[in-house]
Design an enzyme around this catalytic site. Structure first.
Site, short mmCIF file in Angstrom:
data_model
loop_
_atom_site.label_atom_id
_atom_site.label_comp_id
_atom_site.label_asym_id
_atom_site.label_seq_id
_atom_site.Cartn_x
_atom_site.Cartn_y
_atom_site.Cartn_z
N ASP A 107 -24.20 39.16 -11.83
CA ASP A 107 -24.15 41.63 -12.21
C ASP A 107 -22.77 41.04 -12.40
O ASP A 107 -22.26 40.01 -13.05
CB ASP A 107 -24.52 41.64 -10.91
CG ASP A 107 -23.39 41.55 -9.67
OD1 ASP A 107 -22.44 40.53 -9.98
OD2 ASP A 107 -23.51 42.48 -8.79
N CYS B 153 -21.36 37.02 -7.90
CA CYS B 153 -21.97 37.85 -8.05
C CYS B 153 -20.55 38.27 -7.67
O CYS B 153 -19.77 37.04 -7.19
CB CYS B 153 -23.17 38.83 -6.93
SG CYS B 153 -23.00 38.38 -4.69
N THR C 220 -19.20 38.32 -4.02
CA THR C 220 -18.94 37.49 -2.71
C THR C 220 -20.35 36.55 -2.80
O THR C 220 -20.27 35.30 -1.94
CB THR C 220 -19.46 38.56 -1.49
OG1 THR C 220 -21.17 39.23 -2.01
CG2 THR C 220 -18.76 39.70 -1.92
N HIS D 270 -28.06 16.62 1.43
CA HIS D 270 -28.25 17.09 2.56
C HIS D 270 -29.66 18.50 2.36
O HIS D 270 -30.73 17.68 2.55
CB HIS D 270 -27.51 17.98 3.73
CG HIS D 270 -27.03 16.31 4.30
ND1 HIS D 270 -26.48 16.69 5.20
CD2 HIS D 270 -26.09 15.28 3.94
CE1 HIS D 270 -24.89 15.61 5.54
NE2 HIS D 270 -25.44 14.60 4.60
N HIS E 60 -33.30 13.89 5.35
CA HIS E 60 -33.20 14.87 4.89
C HIS E 60 -34.88 15.80 3.58
O HIS E 60 -35.04 16.56 4.02
CB HIS E 60 -31.57 15.00 3.81
CG HIS E 60 -30.78 15.00 4.66
ND1 HIS E 60 -30.14 14.93 5.61
CD2 HIS E 60 -29.97 13.45 4.36
CE1 HIS E 60 -28.78 14.46 5.63
NE2 HIS E 60 -28.79 13.51 5.08
C1 RB5 Z 1 -21.33 44.71 -6.52
O1 RB5 Z 1 -20.41 45.64 -6.18
C2 RB5 Z 1 -21.19 43.87 -5.08
O2 RB5 Z 1 -22.15 44.70 -4.52
C3 RB5 Z 1 -21.74 42.28 -5.88
O3 RB5 Z 1 -21.40 41.70 -6.26
C4 RB5 Z 1 -22.51 41.35 -4.72
O4 RB5 Z 1 -21.21 41.42 -4.12
C5 RB5 Z 1 -23.57 41.25 -3.86
O5 RB5 Z 1 -23.81 40.80 -2.65
#
Ligand code: RB5
Length: 147
Positions: free
Chosen positions: A8, A65, A67, A98, A133
């Site tokens: 994203d 993304c 996180t 694994h 595994h």
């Molecule tokens: C976008 O602001 C953020 O929420 C997205 O990139 C991600 O971290 C979601 O898990």
């Protein structure tokens, strides 16, 4: 076979860095977007990449993304996908050896470029160990068939 890439807006810049690295190392990839930093919804891109891997169009995928969490949640909804969020090299290697992870997820807002690219290198270079595994992977597949 190709590596499916997706992000994203929160992962766009790291995805571009990963693309450059893959090109330098001679890997082929398919970029499923996003293609700019305009705000967008990570489920759209994570689903497309997961479907490309689950269908066999691409062998493996890398999703980014902010996180790494959102794209991981989405990708793991697709049967046959084992997406692993890895922010260290040990987990990246173990997720291949694994768990036979077929998608790596990363958070651009969590780790820097250098560590991210090291994780990509370790993940792509590691192989599934099979053996005991495989039995565990079979149990995951059985859960998918029940759900
Ligand atoms: C976008 O602001 C953020 O929420 C997205 O990139 C991600 O971290 C979601 O898990």
């Amino acid at each position: 076979m190709k590596i499916a890439l997706g992000s994203d807006h929160g992962g766009f810049n790291l995805k571009e860095e990963i693309k450059k690295w893959l090109e330098e190392k001679g890997y082929s990839y398919e970029d499923y977007g996003t293609f700019c930093t305009d705000s967008c919804d990570y489920p759209d891109f994570a689903l497309t990449v997961a479907q490309a891997v689950a269908s066999g169009v691409c062998a493996q995928g890398i999703l980014v993304c902010g996180t790494g969490i959102g794209v991981s949640i989405v990708a793991n909804k697709v049967p046959g996908i084992r997406a692993a969020l890895c922010h260290d090299s040990f987990s990246a290697r173990a997720s291949r050896e694994h768990n036979d992870a077929n998608i790596l997820t990363l958070g651009e807002r969590v780790i820097g470029r250098g560590l991210a690219l090291e994780i990509v290198e370790v993940w792509l270079g590691a192989s599934f160990c099979g053996g005991r595994h495989q039995l565990r992977i079979d149990k995951i597949a059985a859960l998918e068939n029940k759900a």
